[in-house]
Design an enzyme around this catalytic site. Structure first.
Site, PDB file in Angstrom:
ATOM      1  N   ASP A  38       0.770  -0.927  -0.072  1.00  0.00           N
ATOM      2  CA  ASP A  38      -0.096  -0.050   0.061  1.00  0.00           C
ATOM      3  C   ASP A  38       1.061   1.187   0.079  1.00  0.00           C
ATOM      4  O   ASP A  38       1.192   2.039   1.065  1.00  0.00           O
ATOM      5  CB  ASP A  38      -1.005  -0.015   1.225  1.00  0.00           C
ATOM      6  CG  ASP A  38      -1.693  -1.121   1.193  1.00  0.00           C
ATOM      7  OD1 ASP A  38      -2.146  -1.919   0.119  1.00  0.00           O
ATOM      8  OD2 ASP A  38      -2.377  -1.713   2.296  1.00  0.00           O
ATOM      9  N   LYS A  93     -12.597  -4.098  -3.857  1.00  0.00           N
ATOM     10  CA  LYS A  93     -13.581  -4.129  -2.947  1.00  0.00           C
ATOM     11  C   LYS A  93     -14.723  -3.440  -3.712  1.00  0.00           C
ATOM     12  O   LYS A  93     -15.552  -2.346  -3.327  1.00  0.00           O
ATOM     13  CB  LYS A  93     -13.508  -3.308  -1.333  1.00  0.00           C
ATOM     14  CG  LYS A  93     -12.451  -4.070  -0.697  1.00  0.00           C
ATOM     15  CD  LYS A  93     -12.445  -3.179   0.640  1.00  0.00           C
ATOM     16  CE  LYS A  93     -11.504  -3.971   1.669  1.00  0.00           C
ATOM     17  NZ  LYS A  93      -9.971  -3.739   1.336  1.00  0.00           N
ATOM     18  N   TYR A 223      -4.686  -6.264  14.870  1.00  0.00           N
ATOM     19  CA  TYR A 223      -3.568  -7.343  14.468  1.00  0.00           C
ATOM     20  C   TYR A 223      -3.626  -8.642  15.378  1.00  0.00           C
ATOM     21  O   TYR A 223      -3.784  -8.493  16.405  1.00  0.00           O
ATOM     22  CB  TYR A 223      -2.249  -6.715  14.333  1.00  0.00           C
ATOM     23  CG  TYR A 223      -2.005  -5.757  13.444  1.00  0.00           C
ATOM     24  CD1 TYR A 223      -2.216  -5.975  11.981  1.00  0.00           C
ATOM     25  CD2 TYR A 223      -1.601  -4.278  13.624  1.00  0.00           C
ATOM     26  CE1 TYR A 223      -1.875  -5.052  10.849  1.00  0.00           C
ATOM     27  CE2 TYR A 223      -1.554  -3.331  12.730  1.00  0.00           C
ATOM     28  CZ  TYR A 223      -1.425  -3.711  11.340  1.00  0.00           C
ATOM     29  OH  TYR A 223      -1.281  -2.756  10.474  1.00  0.00           O
TER      30      TYR A 223
HETATM   31  P1  BMP Z   1      -1.625  -3.622   7.030  1.00  0.00           P
HETATM   32  O1  BMP Z   1      -1.181  -5.001   7.322  1.00  0.00           O
HETATM   33  O2  BMP Z   1      -0.457  -2.640   6.850  1.00  0.00           O
HETATM   34  O3  BMP Z   1      -2.546  -3.368   8.159  1.00  0.00           O
HETATM   35  O4  BMP Z   1      -2.515  -3.763   5.561  1.00  0.00           O
HETATM   36  C1  BMP Z   1      -3.795  -4.359   5.718  1.00  0.00           C
HETATM   37  C2  BMP Z   1      -4.326  -4.378   4.190  1.00  0.00           C
HETATM   38  O5  BMP Z   1      -5.256  -5.257   4.071  1.00  0.00           O
HETATM   39  C3  BMP Z   1      -4.652  -3.124   3.517  1.00  0.00           C
HETATM   40  O6  BMP Z   1      -4.490  -3.165   2.390  1.00  0.00           O
HETATM   41  C4  BMP Z   1      -6.264  -3.266   3.952  1.00  0.00           C
HETATM   42  O7  BMP Z   1      -6.956  -2.355   2.794  1.00  0.00           O
HETATM   43  C5  BMP Z   1      -6.556  -4.627   3.681  1.00  0.00           C
HETATM   44  N1  BMP Z   1      -7.864  -4.977   4.428  1.00  0.00           N
HETATM   45  C6  BMP Z   1      -7.883  -5.251   5.873  1.00  0.00           C
HETATM   46  O8  BMP Z   1      -6.863  -4.548   6.419  1.00  0.00           O
HETATM   47  N2  BMP Z   1      -9.047  -5.409   6.495  1.00  0.00           N
HETATM   48  C7  BMP Z   1      -9.834  -5.879   5.801  1.00  0.00           C
HETATM   49  O9  BMP Z   1     -11.008  -6.355   6.610  1.00  0.00           O
HETATM   50  C8  BMP Z   1     -10.103  -6.233   4.598  1.00  0.00           C
HETATM   51  C9  BMP Z   1      -8.671  -5.724   3.731  1.00  0.00           C
HETATM   52  O10 BMP Z   1      -8.800  -5.708   2.503  1.00  0.00           O
END
Ligand code: BMP
Length: 277
Positions: A38, A93, A223
């Site tokens: 991203d 999405k 997370y």
């Molecule tokens: P990160 O690991 O930096 O938090 O990124 C997570 C990625 O997953 C982002 O691109 C976000 O758009 C996508 N995402 C998410 O985080 N949660 C969802 O429920 C669905 C997603 O597509």
């Protein structure tokens, strides 16, 4: 159950070619890691995909955040996918009526269907969205994920809405290859109304919100660890963004390599532990 089967055996039996490719890639490269790139610059996107390439099965993009997007970006990304053996997922999405998503998927500046093996959609507009997307993607051998659940705090993709996603997927067995979800939403007890068509189908569960060093980002993201996601919750693919490349234009290449290896190893260990238990 699906969680006791290897990626390789699932690949061999899967009816959707792109799911076969993804699962076979996991087996071949011993990775269930998808990197989410991203970043807003073409050069950074390609650099991160190249550095992470050997350790991943998939690159997930948000192509509409790239400021200097051009057709060459897509060609170079496809070349990296060939070089390193990974698939491309545009995290678009889709969320409109069938006719509109059909055009958004095939046309405009991005022509997503022409280069993205996988894309995803919300079921909010009803199953017409699947008819529209399938009309473009299925002839090209593409696969779709439905967002049955989400990772962010307070999200509304829960309960009956999640179940409806699974039921809709069962009506598009040649196109819907799996779900964005936080657990095995496809398990039988989760579907209402007894045995639905396509019961027993193999869905790939791809799961964002994965990080080893942080619990959140202050903007709702939550997370979990690869072990919680793959071993405890039975998900198939871990999606890691900032955990691998930091933020902004991304970390130095050696740090991206180090983090990619770390998440690959953690994800693969969680998968092996799941098979053994
Ligand atoms: P990160 O690991 O930096 O938090 O990124 C997570 C990625 O997953 C982002 O691109 C976000 O758009 C996508 N995402 C998410 O985080 N949660 C969802 O429920 C669905 C997603 O597509």
């Amino acid at each position: 159950s699906i969680t006791k089967r290897t990626y390789g055996s699932r690949a061999a039996a899967h009816p959707i070619p792109v799911a076969q490719q993804l699962l076979a890639c996991c087996e071949r490269k011993q990775t269930n890691l998808c990197v989410s790139v991203d970043v807003t610059k073409k050069a950074a996107l390609l650099r991160i995909a190249d550095a992470a390439g050997p350790y991943i099965c998939c690159v997930k993009t948000h192509i509409d955040i790239v400021e200097d997007f051009d057709q060459d970006l897509v060609q170079q990304l496809q070349a990296l996918a060939d070089k390193h053996d990974f698939l491309i997922w545009e995290d678009r999405k889709f969320a409109d009526i069938g006719n509109t998503v059909r055009l958004q998927y095939s046309s405009g500046i991005y022509k997503i269907a022409s280069w993205s093996h996988i894309t995803n959609a919300h079921l909010v507009p009803g199953e017409g969205i699947l008819t529209g997307l399938a009309s473009v993607g299925q002839p090209l051998g593409r696969g779709l994920l439905l967002l049955a659940e989400m990772s962010a705090k307070g999200n509304l993709a829960t309960g009956d809405y999640t179940r409806k996603n699974v039921e809709a997927a069962r009506r598009f067995p040649d196109f819907v290859m799996g779900f964005v979800a936080m657990r095995r939403v496809d398990e039988r007890e989760e579907t209402a109304g007894g045995v639905a068509p396509g019961e027993g189908a193999d869905y790939v569960i791809m799961t964002p919100g994965v990080g080893l060093d942080s619990k959140g980002d202050g903007m709702g993201q939550q997370y979990r660890t690869p072990d919680e996601v793959v071993n405890e919750s039975g998900c198939d693919i871990i999606i890691v963004g900032r955990g691998i490349y930091g933020g902004g234009e991304g970390s130095a290449d050696d740090e991206i390599v180090r983090q990619s290896k770390r998440y690959q190893e953690a994800g693969w260990k969680a998968y092996l532990d799941r098979l053994e238990q």
